[in-house]
Design a protein around this motif. Sequence first.
Motif, PDB file in Angstrom:
ATOM      1  N   MET A  19      -2.127   4.286   9.759  1.00 54.17           N
ATOM      2  CA  MET A  19      -2.469   4.384   8.344  1.00 54.17           C
ATOM      3  C   MET A  19      -3.733   5.225   8.172  1.00 54.17           C
ATOM      4  O   MET A  19      -3.795   6.078   7.287  1.00 54.17           O
ATOM      5  CB  MET A  19      -2.674   2.986   7.748  1.00 54.17           C
ATOM      6  CG  MET A  19      -1.390   2.190   7.615  1.00 54.17           C
ATOM      7  SD  MET A  19      -1.685   0.436   7.252  1.00 54.17           S
ATOM      8  CE  MET A  19      -2.492   0.544   5.651  1.00 54.17           C
ATOM      9  N   VAL A  26       0.625   4.089   1.251  1.00 51.67           N
ATOM     10  CA  VAL A  26       0.731   4.749   2.552  1.00 51.67           C
ATOM     11  C   VAL A  26       1.873   4.159   3.391  1.00 51.67           C
ATOM     12  O   VAL A  26       2.379   4.820   4.301  1.00 51.67           O
ATOM     13  CB  VAL A  26      -0.621   4.683   3.319  1.00 51.67           C
ATOM     14  CG1 VAL A  26      -0.952   3.257   3.735  1.00 51.67           C
ATOM     15  CG2 VAL A  26      -0.623   5.613   4.525  1.00 51.67           C
ATOM     16  N   ASN A  27       2.297   2.954   3.065  1.00 52.75           N
ATOM     17  CA  ASN A  27       3.352   2.293   3.840  1.00 52.75           C
ATOM     18  C   ASN A  27       4.727   2.357   3.176  1.00 52.75           C
ATOM     19  O   ASN A  27       5.632   1.617   3.566  1.00 52.75           O
ATOM     20  CB  ASN A  27       2.961   0.843   4.123  1.00 52.75           C
ATOM     21  CG  ASN A  27       1.865   0.770   5.154  1.00 52.75           C
ATOM     22  OD1 ASN A  27       1.858   1.528   6.119  1.00 52.75           O
ATOM     23  ND2 ASN A  27       0.927  -0.138   4.949  1.00 52.75           N
ATOM     24  N   ASP A  28       4.889   3.257   2.220  1.00 52.71           N
ATOM     25  CA  ASP A  28       6.193   3.362   1.558  1.00 52.71           C
ATOM     26  C   ASP A  28       7.340   3.546   2.548  1.00 52.71           C
ATOM     27  O   ASP A  28       8.403   2.956   2.383  1.00 52.71           O
ATOM     28  CB  ASP A  28       6.200   4.506   0.534  1.00 52.71           C
ATOM     29  CG  ASP A  28       5.488   4.133  -0.755  1.00 52.71           C
ATOM     30  OD1 ASP A  28       5.205   2.926  -0.971  1.00 52.71           O
ATOM     31  OD2 ASP A  28       5.185   5.041  -1.548  1.00 52.71           O
ATOM     32  N   ASN A  85     -10.826   2.913   4.960  1.00 51.67           N
ATOM     33  CA  ASN A  85     -10.033   3.002   3.737  1.00 51.67           C
ATOM     34  C   ASN A  85      -9.623   1.570   3.393  1.00 51.67           C
ATOM     35  O   ASN A  85      -9.349   0.771   4.288  1.00 51.67           O
ATOM     36  CB  ASN A  85      -8.805   3.879   3.967  1.00 51.67           C
ATOM     37  CG  ASN A  85      -7.956   4.035   2.727  1.00 51.67           C
ATOM     38  OD1 ASN A  85      -7.277   3.102   2.320  1.00 51.67           O
ATOM     39  ND2 ASN A  85      -7.986   5.221   2.145  1.00 51.67           N
ATOM     40  N   ALA A 140      -6.884   0.301   2.293  1.00 51.95           N
ATOM     41  CA  ALA A 140      -5.562  -0.049   2.821  1.00 51.95           C
ATOM     42  C   ALA A 140      -5.640  -0.361   4.315  1.00 51.95           C
ATOM     43  O   ALA A 140      -5.006  -1.308   4.795  1.00 51.95           O
ATOM     44  CB  ALA A 140      -4.571   1.091   2.565  1.00 51.95           C
ATOM     45  N   GLU A 169      -2.810   8.870   8.568  1.00 52.05           N
ATOM     46  CA  GLU A 169      -2.074   9.396   7.421  1.00 52.05           C
ATOM     47  C   GLU A 169      -2.952   9.524   6.183  1.00 52.05           C
ATOM     48  O   GLU A 169      -2.713  10.382   5.340  1.00 52.05           O
ATOM     49  CB  GLU A 169      -0.857   8.515   7.132  1.00 52.05           C
ATOM     50  CG  GLU A 169       0.207   8.615   8.219  1.00 52.05           C
ATOM     51  CD  GLU A 169       1.338   7.616   8.052  1.00 52.05           C
ATOM     52  OE1 GLU A 169       1.319   6.803   7.104  1.00 52.05           O
ATOM     53  OE2 GLU A 169       2.262   7.643   8.895  1.00 52.05           O
ATOM     54  N   LEU A 170      -3.958   8.672   6.074  1.00 50.78           N
ATOM     55  CA  LEU A 170      -4.867   8.709   4.921  1.00 50.78           C
ATOM     56  C   LEU A 170      -6.084   9.597   5.182  1.00 50.78           C
ATOM     57  O   LEU A 170      -6.958   9.704   4.329  1.00 50.78           O
ATOM     58  CB  LEU A 170      -5.337   7.282   4.584  1.00 50.78           C
ATOM     59  CG  LEU A 170      -4.256   6.350   4.048  1.00 50.78           C
ATOM     60  CD1 LEU A 170      -4.729   4.903   4.093  1.00 50.78           C
ATOM     61  CD2 LEU A 170      -3.864   6.750   2.632  1.00 50.78           C
ATOM     62  N   THR A 171      -6.102  10.217   6.348  1.00 53.33           N
ATOM     63  CA  THR A 171      -7.245  11.014   6.817  1.00 53.33           C
ATOM     64  C   THR A 171      -8.557  10.243   6.652  1.00 53.33           C
ATOM     65  O   THR A 171      -9.574  10.787   6.236  1.00 53.33           O
ATOM     66  CB  THR A 171      -7.330  12.410   6.141  1.00 53.33           C
ATOM     67  OG1 THR A 171      -7.508  12.248   4.740  1.00 53.33           O
ATOM     68  CG2 THR A 171      -6.086  13.238   6.437  1.00 53.33           C
ATOM     69  N   GLN A 182       0.849  -1.194   0.000  1.00 59.53           N
ATOM     70  CA  GLN A 182       0.000   0.000   0.000  1.00 59.53           C
ATOM     71  C   GLN A 182       0.888   1.247   0.000  1.00 59.53           C
ATOM     72  O   GLN A 182       1.819   1.354   0.808  1.00 59.53           O
ATOM     73  CB  GLN A 182      -0.934   0.005   1.213  1.00 59.53           C
ATOM     74  CG  GLN A 182      -1.849  -1.207   1.303  1.00 59.53           C
ATOM     75  CD  GLN A 182      -2.623  -1.429   0.025  1.00 59.53           C
ATOM     76  OE1 GLN A 182      -3.377  -0.563  -0.420  1.00 59.53           O
ATOM     77  NE2 GLN A 182      -2.421  -2.597  -0.586  1.00 59.53           N
TER      78      GLN A 182
END
Length: 183
Positions: free
Chosen positions: A168, A49-51, A117, A119, A171-173, A47
């Motif tokens: 997560m 978001v987890n980079d 979300n 993810a 961070e993804l709101t 995902q």
Amino acid sequence: MKIYTKTGDKGQTALIGGRRVSKADLRIDAYGTVDELNSWIGLVRDQPVNDNRKELLKEIQDRLFTVGAELATDPEKAPKRAIPIIIPDDVFQLEQAMDVMDAELPELRAFVLPGGNQAVSFCHLARTVCRRSERLVISLLEESPVDELVIQYLNRLSDYLFVLSRKMAQELTAEEVAWKPRT
């Protein structure tokens, strides 16, 4: 070398050490569920978001292969070659990662409904498979020796995945929905 051996066509498989057991054996179910968990962790790792967490998630996947190897080893026979083991630092690494994320999250005041979300939902699915893995390993422990660090690692990993799902979502709101039981 061919991937198919045909040796399992009658419902048996070999443990590390050579003994053949039913594919329905609790030990096989336990390490098979850890393998399923590893696949879910791979999906969570993929995902975007987890980079910035890819390396830790890869390490977790490596540790899950270690757990699988430990569980696939016949406790009645010494393996011909050494297999890796879970060590206390593996558990500590998860605790440290949780502490860092938790410091940036709002205080938790209620149970959280999975979702918000896609993810985040993947992470919750990984968490529930981790809990199932833990239950199976504990059941296995009731009939056969299992390294206690394996259970500790799976327990801490499920906690890590819960905290990760919250991070997560932040961070993804994504909306974090608190469970409000009917009265």
